[in-house]
Design an enzyme around this catalytic site. Structure first.
Site, PDB file in Angstrom:
ATOM      1  CG  PHE A  33     130.075  78.347 -88.425  1.00  0.00           C
ATOM      2  CD1 PHE A  33     130.821  79.468 -88.077  1.00  0.00           C
ATOM      3  CD2 PHE A  33     128.822  78.539 -88.989  1.00  0.00           C
ATOM      4  CE1 PHE A  33     130.313  80.751 -88.294  1.00  0.00           C
ATOM      5  CE2 PHE A  33     128.305  79.805 -89.207  1.00  0.00           C
ATOM      6  CZ  PHE A  33     129.054  80.917 -88.854  1.00  0.00           C
ATOM      7  CE1 TYR A  39     139.819  60.844 -91.206  1.00  0.00           C
ATOM      8  CE2 TYR A  39     138.429  59.604 -89.720  1.00  0.00           C
ATOM      9  CZ  TYR A  39     138.572  60.391 -90.840  1.00  0.00           C
ATOM     10  OH  TYR A  39     137.461  60.728 -91.584  1.00  0.00           O
ATOM     11  CB  SER A  76     132.003  68.353 -91.737  1.00  0.00           C
ATOM     12  OG  SER A  76     132.338  69.607 -91.217  1.00  0.00           O
ATOM     13  N   PRO A  77     128.649  67.518 -90.271  1.00  0.00           N
ATOM     14  CG  PRO A  77     127.404  66.282 -88.736  1.00  0.00           C
ATOM     15  CD  PRO A  77     128.754  66.342 -89.396  1.00  0.00           C
ATOM     16  N   GLY A 107     127.129  77.420 -83.050  1.00  0.00           N
ATOM     17  CA  GLY A 107     127.055  78.784 -82.551  1.00  0.00           C
ATOM     18  C   GLY A 107     127.927  79.049 -81.347  1.00  0.00           C
TER      19      GLY A 107
END
Length: 320
Positions: free
Chosen positions: A202, A55, A196-197, A205
Site C-alpha cells: 500500500f 509458505y 510487510s514493511p 502508492g
C-alpha cells in the site's frame, strides 16, 4: 549496501521476504524467474533472506534453497515454523523434526535464524526457548526468535535462551509493537525485523482503489485495501510523496528509510527487478534528525484505517 546487526548476526540493512514468490500475492512467480530475482538481489548487496515452512506448504523453502545454494556461505538465511498445538511430543522433538525437514528443503546443514512463526498460547515459551537452545548447541541454527510475540513472551523466552531477533509486522500503517515489544527488544539486545514493511505494498502508492485481487492474494481480506480505507489513508501516501519529492526518492524508499532510522531491518517482498533496485536503493536514502522528527509528528496526527490480521488472512482458505 550497508549492514545492520541482529544480535550477533550481521545482515544487509534491507532483506528479502521470499513468501510472495510462492503464494500470498496472486499468481506465483515463475520458477526460473524467482531464482533469477533472488540471485539478482544478492548481486545488489542483499544478504538476508526470509522464508517459512508454511509458505506454500514447504515449496517456498525448496525454491529459496535452490536459488541460494550456490551462495549459501555469503548470505544469512532465516526460516520459521509453526508448532502444532495437538502434538503431545516434547517440544524439542517437534522442533528438531520441523527444522530437519526445512534444512532438507533449503539444501543446507543449518539456518542462521529460526523463528517460532507464532507463539503458541498452549505451550510455555520457556519450553520453546529451551528446545531452541538445544538446536543452537547442535549447530542446526545459529540463533532463534519469535514472530508477533508480546513483551512478556519476549522477556520470558529470552531469559532461558537469548534471542537473536523478534519479527513483527511494522510500517507506517502498523506500529503497535512500538509500544512495548520493540522497546523490550532494545533493552535486551534483541534485533528487530519488520515484515510487510510497506503494508503489503500500500505504501508504495502504486495501487488503485478499484484494483481487483484474486486467488490467495491477501489483499482480498486485508481491510486496509478496502476502497473506503484506501481513500481514507491517502494522507499517509501524501506525506510519503512530499518527502520523496524533496529527497529525489520514491515513497517506498522514504518508508523504508524511516524504518531503518529506527534501527529495524525491513524484509520487503520484491518480485520484479525494478522493485529490487528501488527497495534496496532505500539503504542509500537517509533522513536527517529534523526530517525524521517532522515525519513522526505528522504521523501522530493521522488516523490509520484498516489493518492486517491473521484472522482475516485465514478467511482466504474458505474463499473462491
Amino acid at each position: 549496501m550497508r549492514t545492520m546487526q541482529l544480535a550477533r548476526l550481521n545482515v544487509s540493512a534491507i532483506g528479502m521476504g521470499c513468501m510472495g514468490f510462492s503464494h500470498g500475492y496472486g499468481e506465483p512467480t515463475e520458477h526460473d524467474e524467482a531464482i533469477r530475482l533472488m540471485r539478482y538481489a544478492h548481486e545488489r548487496g542483499c544478504t538476508f533472506f526470509d522464508t517459512a515452512a508454511s509458505y506454500a506448504a514447504g515449496r517456498n523453502e525448496s525454491l529459496v534453497g535452490e536459488a541460494l545454494a550456490p551462495i549459501r556461505d555469503e548470505i544469512v538465511l532465516a526460516t520459521k515454523t509453526h508448532i502444532p498445538e495437538d502434538d503431545e511430543r516434547p517440544v524439542y522433538d517437534v522442533l528438531k523434526e520441523c527444522l530437519t525437514a526445512s534444512l532438507k528443503r533449503l539444501r543446507t546443514d543449518h539456518v542462521d535464524l529460526y523463528y517460532q512463526h507464532r507463539v503458541n498460547r498452549g505451550i510455555p515459551v520457556e519450553d520453546v526457548a529451551e528446545a531452541m537452545g538445544r538446536l543452537i548447541d547442535e549447530g542446526l541454527t545459529l540463533g532463534w526468535g519469535q514472530s508477533q510475540p508480546t513483551e512478556g513472551e519476549v522477556r520470558r523466552a529470552h531469559a532461558v535462551t537469548p534471542m537473536t531477533a523478534m519479527q513483527c509486522e511494522f510500517s507506517m500503517m502498523e506500529r503497535s509493537f512500538e509500544k512495548s515489544v520493540i522497546p523490550a527488544c532494545r533493552e535486551l539486545g534483541i534485533g528487530v525485523v519488520a515484515f510487510s514493511p510497506m503494508a503489503s505494498g500500500f505504501l508504495s502508492g502504486k495501487y488503485a482503489t478499484d484494483a481487483v485481487y484474486t486467488g490467495d492474494d491477501v489483499r482480498r481480506v486485508i481491510t486496509r485495501f478496502a476502497p473506503e480505507n484506501m481513500a481514507a489513508n491517502q494522507p499517509v501516501l501524501d506525506l510519503l510523496g512530499e518527502y520523496a519529492a524533496a529527497k529525489g526518492a520514491t515513497p517506498a524508499q522514504i518508508d523504508l528509510a524511516w524504518i531503518l532510522a529506527k534501527g529495524i531491518v525491513p524484509i520487503p517482498g520484491m518480485r520484479r527487478i525494478s522493485r529490487i533496485d528501488e527497495n534496496l536503493g532505500a539503504a542509500a536514502v537517509s533522513l536527517t534528525d529534523d526530517e525524521y522528527r517532522r515525519i513522526e509528528e505528522a504521523l501522530s496526527q493521522l488516523t490509520i484505517h484498516g489493518d492486517r490480521t491473521d484472522e482475516d488472512i485465514a478467511k482466504l482458505k474458505t474463499m473462491r
